[in-house]
Design a protein around this motif. Structure first.
Motif, PDB file in Angstrom:
ATOM      1  N   LYS A  86      -6.665 -20.128  93.000  1.00  0.00           N
ATOM      2  CA  LYS A  86      -7.814 -20.557  93.797  1.00  0.00           C
ATOM      3  C   LYS A  86      -9.079 -20.348  92.966  1.00  0.00           C
ATOM      4  CE  LYS A  86      -5.053 -21.163  97.304  1.00  0.00           C
ATOM      5  NZ  LYS A  86      -4.556 -22.535  97.565  1.00  0.00           N
ATOM      6  N   VAL A  87      -9.822 -21.430  92.749  1.00  0.00           N
ATOM      7  CA  VAL A  87     -11.068 -21.350  91.986  1.00  0.00           C
ATOM      8  C   VAL A  87     -12.241 -21.439  92.957  1.00  0.00           C
ATOM      9  CG1 VAL A  87     -12.468 -22.348  90.148  1.00  0.00           C
ATOM     10  CG2 VAL A  87      -9.968 -22.389  89.971  1.00  0.00           C
ATOM     11  N   MET A  88     -13.098 -20.412  92.918  1.00  0.00           N
ATOM     12  CA  MET A  88     -14.201 -20.307  93.862  1.00  0.00           C
ATOM     13  C   MET A  88     -15.531 -20.189  93.123  1.00  0.00           C
ATOM     14  SD  MET A  88     -12.304 -17.541  96.354  1.00  0.00           S
ATOM     15  CE  MET A  88     -13.730 -17.340  97.444  1.00  0.00           C
ATOM     16  N   ILE A  89     -16.610 -20.318  93.859  1.00  0.00           N
ATOM     17  CA  ILE A  89     -17.956 -20.152  93.318  1.00  0.00           C
ATOM     18  C   ILE A  89     -18.641 -18.989  94.025  1.00  0.00           C
ATOM     19  CG2 ILE A  89     -18.966 -21.856  94.937  1.00  0.00           C
ATOM     20  CD1 ILE A  89     -20.117 -21.275  91.284  1.00  0.00           C
ATOM     21  N   ALA A  90     -19.251 -18.120  93.255  1.00  0.00           N
ATOM     22  CA  ALA A  90     -20.087 -17.054  93.825  1.00  0.00           C
ATOM     23  C   ALA A  90     -21.540 -17.494  93.719  1.00  0.00           C
ATOM     24  CB  ALA A  90     -19.879 -15.747  93.081  1.00  0.00           C
ATOM     25  N   ILE A  91     -22.312 -17.192  94.749  1.00  0.00           N
ATOM     26  CA  ILE A  91     -23.736 -17.480  94.707  1.00  0.00           C
ATOM     27  C   ILE A  91     -24.514 -16.197  94.903  1.00  0.00           C
ATOM     28  CG2 ILE A  91     -23.718 -18.178  97.174  1.00  0.00           C
ATOM     29  CD1 ILE A  91     -26.156 -20.029  96.328  1.00  0.00           C
ATOM     30  N   GLY A  92     -25.503 -15.982  94.036  1.00  0.00           N
ATOM     31  CA  GLY A  92     -26.376 -14.823  94.180  1.00  0.00           C
ATOM     32  C   GLY A  92     -26.192 -13.842  93.063  1.00  0.00           C
TER      33      GLY A  92
ATOM     34  N   ALA B 236     -25.214 -27.406 104.040  1.00  0.00           N
ATOM     35  CA  ALA B 236     -24.972 -28.783 103.587  1.00  0.00           C
ATOM     36  C   ALA B 236     -24.879 -28.837 102.060  1.00  0.00           C
ATOM     37  CB  ALA B 236     -26.073 -29.705 104.096  1.00  0.00           C
ATOM     38  N   SER B 237     -25.752 -28.095 101.396  1.00  0.00           N
ATOM     39  CA  SER B 237     -25.718 -28.082  99.926  1.00  0.00           C
ATOM     40  C   SER B 237     -24.442 -27.415  99.415  1.00  0.00           C
ATOM     41  CB  SER B 237     -26.952 -27.364  99.366  1.00  0.00           C
ATOM     42  OG  SER B 237     -26.882 -25.960  99.579  1.00  0.00           O
ATOM     43  N   SER B 238     -23.962 -26.399 100.142  1.00  0.00           N
ATOM     44  CA  SER B 238     -22.719 -25.719  99.755  1.00  0.00           C
ATOM     45  C   SER B 238     -21.533 -26.669  99.879  1.00  0.00           C
ATOM     46  CB  SER B 238     -22.494 -24.488 100.628  1.00  0.00           C
ATOM     47  OG  SER B 238     -23.573 -23.591 100.515  1.00  0.00           O
ATOM     48  N   LYS B 239     -21.533 -27.446 100.940  1.00  0.00           N
ATOM     49  CA  LYS B 239     -20.447 -28.410 101.129  1.00  0.00           C
ATOM     50  C   LYS B 239     -20.431 -29.429  99.990  1.00  0.00           C
ATOM     51  CE  LYS B 239     -18.328 -31.629 104.365  1.00  0.00           C
ATOM     52  NZ  LYS B 239     -18.368 -32.294 105.682  1.00  0.00           N
ATOM     53  N   ALA B 240     -21.605 -29.934  99.644  1.00  0.00           N
ATOM     54  CA  ALA B 240     -21.700 -30.913  98.555  1.00  0.00           C
ATOM     55  C   ALA B 240     -21.260 -30.299  97.227  1.00  0.00           C
ATOM     56  CB  ALA B 240     -23.137 -31.422  98.450  1.00  0.00           C
ATOM     57  N   PHE B 241     -21.620 -29.032  97.002  1.00  0.00           N
ATOM     58  CA  PHE B 241     -21.259 -28.336  95.771  1.00  0.00           C
ATOM     59  C   PHE B 241     -19.739 -28.196  95.663  1.00  0.00           C
ATOM     60  CE2 PHE B 241     -20.734 -24.942  92.776  1.00  0.00           C
ATOM     61  CZ  PHE B 241     -21.874 -24.921  91.988  1.00  0.00           C
ATOM     62  N   ILE B 242     -19.111 -27.770  96.747  1.00  0.00           N
ATOM     63  CA  ILE B 242     -17.656 -27.595  96.762  1.00  0.00           C
ATOM     64  C   ILE B 242     -16.938 -28.933  96.559  1.00  0.00           C
ATOM     65  CG2 ILE B 242     -15.718 -27.011  98.304  1.00  0.00           C
ATOM     66  CD1 ILE B 242     -17.587 -24.726  99.367  1.00  0.00           C
ATOM     67  N   GLU B 243     -17.474 -29.975  97.166  1.00  0.00           N
ATOM     68  CA  GLU B 243     -16.891 -31.317  96.989  1.00  0.00           C
ATOM     69  C   GLU B 243     -17.032 -31.789  95.551  1.00  0.00           C
ATOM     70  OE1 GLU B 243     -17.548 -33.295 101.428  1.00  0.00           O
ATOM     71  OE2 GLU B 243     -19.166 -33.405  99.953  1.00  0.00           O
ATOM     72  N   THR B 244     -18.218 -31.588  94.979  1.00  0.00           N
ATOM     73  CA  THR B 244     -18.489 -32.053  93.618  1.00  0.00           C
ATOM     74  C   THR B 244     -17.525 -31.435  92.612  1.00  0.00           C
ATOM     75  OG1 THR B 244     -20.835 -32.419  94.089  1.00  0.00           O
ATOM     76  CG2 THR B 244     -20.218 -32.130  91.771  1.00  0.00           C
ATOM     77  N   TYR B 245     -17.304 -30.125  92.746  1.00  0.00           N
ATOM     78  CA  TYR B 245     -16.502 -29.412  91.741  1.00  0.00           C
ATOM     79  C   TYR B 245     -15.059 -29.156  92.188  1.00  0.00           C
ATOM     80  CZ  TYR B 245     -20.978 -28.847  89.429  1.00  0.00           C
ATOM     81  OH  TYR B 245     -22.186 -29.097  88.816  1.00  0.00           O
ATOM     82  N   GLN B 246     -14.702 -29.662  93.374  1.00  0.00           N
ATOM     83  CA  GLN B 246     -13.326 -29.553  93.895  1.00  0.00           C
ATOM     84  C   GLN B 246     -12.857 -28.094  93.916  1.00  0.00           C
ATOM     85  OE1 GLN B 246     -11.717 -32.565  91.024  1.00  0.00           O
ATOM     86  NE2 GLN B 246     -11.109 -33.669  92.867  1.00  0.00           N
TER      87      GLN B 246
ATOM     88  N   GLU C 238     -10.046 -30.994 104.565  1.00  0.00           N
ATOM     89  CA  GLU C 238      -8.630 -31.207 104.857  1.00  0.00           C
ATOM     90  C   GLU C 238      -7.773 -30.054 104.357  1.00  0.00           C
ATOM     91  OE1 GLU C 238      -7.071 -34.957 103.646  1.00  0.00           O
ATOM     92  OE2 GLU C 238      -8.600 -36.117 104.725  1.00  0.00           O
ATOM     93  N   SER C 239      -8.103 -29.529 103.165  1.00  0.00           N
ATOM     94  CA  SER C 239      -7.345 -28.391 102.618  1.00  0.00           C
ATOM     95  C   SER C 239      -8.082 -27.095 102.955  1.00  0.00           C
ATOM     96  CB  SER C 239      -7.203 -28.528 101.096  1.00  0.00           C
ATOM     97  OG  SER C 239      -8.482 -28.586 100.490  1.00  0.00           O
ATOM     98  N   PRO C 240      -7.357 -25.982 103.149  1.00  0.00           N
ATOM     99  CA  PRO C 240      -8.012 -24.710 103.514  1.00  0.00           C
ATOM    100  C   PRO C 240      -9.005 -24.259 102.443  1.00  0.00           C
ATOM    101  CG  PRO C 240      -5.618 -24.585 103.786  1.00  0.00           C
ATOM    102  CD  PRO C 240      -5.900 -25.859 103.061  1.00  0.00           C
ATOM    103  N   LYS C 241     -10.139 -23.764 102.882  1.00  0.00           N
ATOM    104  CA  LYS C 241     -11.169 -23.246 101.980  1.00  0.00           C
ATOM    105  C   LYS C 241     -11.458 -21.788 102.318  1.00  0.00           C
ATOM    106  CE  LYS C 241     -11.740 -27.323 100.087  1.00  0.00           C
ATOM    107  NZ  LYS C 241     -11.139 -27.587  98.766  1.00  0.00           N
ATOM    108  N   LEU C 242     -11.670 -20.995 101.281  1.00  0.00           N
ATOM    109  CA  LEU C 242     -11.892 -19.558 101.443  1.00  0.00           C
ATOM    110  C   LEU C 242     -13.375 -19.236 101.542  1.00  0.00           C
ATOM    111  CD1 LEU C 242      -9.343 -18.580  98.715  1.00  0.00           C
ATOM    112  CD2 LEU C 242      -9.205 -17.711 101.062  1.00  0.00           C
ATOM    113  N   LEU C 243     -13.682 -18.236 102.372  1.00  0.00           N
ATOM    114  CA  LEU C 243     -15.034 -17.692 102.462  1.00  0.00           C
ATOM    115  C   LEU C 243     -14.936 -16.188 102.303  1.00  0.00           C
ATOM    116  CD1 LEU C 243     -18.071 -17.967 102.986  1.00  0.00           C
ATOM    117  CD2 LEU C 243     -17.578 -17.809 105.454  1.00  0.00           C
ATOM    118  N   THR C 244     -15.571 -15.670 101.264  1.00  0.00           N
ATOM    119  CA  THR C 244     -15.590 -14.235 101.017  1.00  0.00           C
ATOM    120  C   THR C 244     -17.033 -13.795 100.813  1.00  0.00           C
ATOM    121  OG1 THR C 244     -15.331 -14.478  98.611  1.00  0.00           O
ATOM    122  CG2 THR C 244     -13.316 -14.343  99.911  1.00  0.00           C
ATOM    123  N   PHE C 245     -17.255 -12.482 100.831  1.00  0.00           N
ATOM    124  CA  PHE C 245     -18.588 -11.976 100.492  1.00  0.00           C
ATOM    125  C   PHE C 245     -18.460 -10.641  99.780  1.00  0.00           C
ATOM    126  CE2 PHE C 245     -17.736 -10.067 104.572  1.00  0.00           C
ATOM    127  CZ  PHE C 245     -18.451  -8.872 104.638  1.00  0.00           C
ATOM    128  N   ALA C 246     -19.379 -10.405  98.867  1.00  0.00           N
ATOM    129  CA  ALA C 246     -19.428  -9.138  98.143  1.00  0.00           C
ATOM    130  C   ALA C 246     -20.172  -8.131  99.003  1.00  0.00           C
ATOM    131  CB  ALA C 246     -20.140  -9.328  96.809  1.00  0.00           C
TER     132      ALA C 246
END
Length: 363
Positions: free
Chosen positions: A61-67, A89-99, A142-150
């Protein structure tokens, strides 16, 4: 779960992705209330190269951290329903852009200023609302997406978030069980211990007197030193599902100078602020091969440290033994897993910290 900061000499194709379940690219930036890269042409190419490594491990699973530490703008971004919607909305676009497979919120910290970042009392409720909105957005894929926080490895942090509410929306909380003795401390101690050390265990040391003063004036909610075990038990008592808790390993150490030889430098008053942090690959190359540095093991803290009597240097760090112990603890305790900051700090030679974690996890 590896946090990964791209670097020139450690490209994605060199990462042993077969040994990972998750990798979190660090960091995206918060600019004008939106998730983005300040240099998208450069950072975007690196993230795309990381995503490509799923060809070698389709389960990765490849994820993006912000902050991250010192990143500001979170309090303003989360302030209103409109500002949250803009970010989501920007997070959704970011995740879509980079799959991507999900995102990790590194707001340090809601309601508490870290490194001069803006904080408001309203951050507490706004963080919950933000996580709820992100969860709802991620569930539209459509595919499950993860949400985590530090999250922080100390109790006071959890007075400023609605922990059990937030955990309804997060898959995991990545507890930063490192920097437990931080870079502003003039006292030496374990910065990433696993074991539950009690105040009585450090009786008579300068660190104990320091801890007592912090506890008495309310800066610390606990008279005992911090540890991974302590914060895990605390979160479980608060009602967090153990399977949602991920503890942290430190792929770096902290070094103090001017440290007296009493107790081999542990729990002492140093000659000033610590020298700084040191990547594990540098510890391996410079300290582990230097006969002036002697490694010690603290059974109570379940953590190693080094002392150099010649130069009065003390090092607190994780090594292959301690990260394997943390991995074993995570499995035996039934918590979600282990993460670490950060992959590039590991040695690229055999017998790396990641190797030690992976081998222990296979037992």
């Amino acid at each position: 779960m590896a946090y990964y900061v791209p670097e020139r000499d450690y490209k994605p194709e060199q990462i042993p992705v077969e040994q990972l379940t998750h990798i979190i690219y660090s960091f995206a930036n918060l600019v004008d209330g939106e998730m983005t890269f300040r240099k998208p042409e450069e950072a975007g190419a690196k993230l795309a190269a990381l995503v490509k490594q799923k060809e070698r491990n389709p389960d990765l699973k490849v994820m993006i951290a912000i902050g991250g530490w010192g990143a500001d703008g979170f309090s303003d971004m989360a302030l209103t329903e409109e500002s949250r919607a803009k970010f989501i909305a920007s997070s959704k676009a970011f995740i879509e852009t980079y799959q991507l497979d999900g995102m990790d919120m590194d707001w340090e910290y809601p309601g508490i200023s870290g490194a001069g970042t803006k904080a408001r009392p309203e951050d507490t409720q706004n963080f919950t609302a933000l996580m709820k909105g992100l969860r709802e957005m991620l569930d539209t894929f459509e595919s499950p997406k993860l949400l985590t926080f530090a999250s922080a490895g100390w109790k006071r942090y959890y007075d400023f978030i609605e922990t059990t509410e937030v955990m309804k929306y997060a898959d995991y909380t990545n507890v930063m069980t490192y920097d437990q003795v931080s870079g502003v401390s003039i006292y030496t101690g374990h910065h990433t211990p696993l074991g539950d050390v009690k105040s009585a265990d450090i009786a008579g040391t300068p660190f104990k007197a320091h801890m007592d003063s912090l506890y008495q004036n309310g800066d610390n909610l606990d008279p005992d030193p911090r540890s991974a075990q302590k914060i895990v038990d605390f979160l479980i008592e608060k009602g967090v599902d153990p399977k949602q808790i991920v503890i942290g390993g430190a792929f770096y150490g902290r070094v103090w100078k001017g440290v007296p030889p009493t107790n081999n430098g542990l729990y002492q008053l140093s000659g000033g602020l610590h020298v700084g942090w040191m990547a594990y690959h540098a510890i391996r190359e410079k300290y582990e091969t230097d006969s002036n540095f002697v490694r010690f093991w603290d059974d109570k803290a379940q953590a190693p440290y080094m002392y150099n009597a010649k130069d009065s240097l003390m090092l607190s760090y994780d090594d292959t033994v301690s990260v394997a112990l943390k991995t074993r603890y995570a499995m035996e305790k039934g918590i979600g897993g282990i993460m670490f900051w950060e992959l590039g700090n590991d040695t690229k030679q055999e017998g790396s910290l990641l190797d030690a974690i992976y081998k222990e996890a296979q037992k």
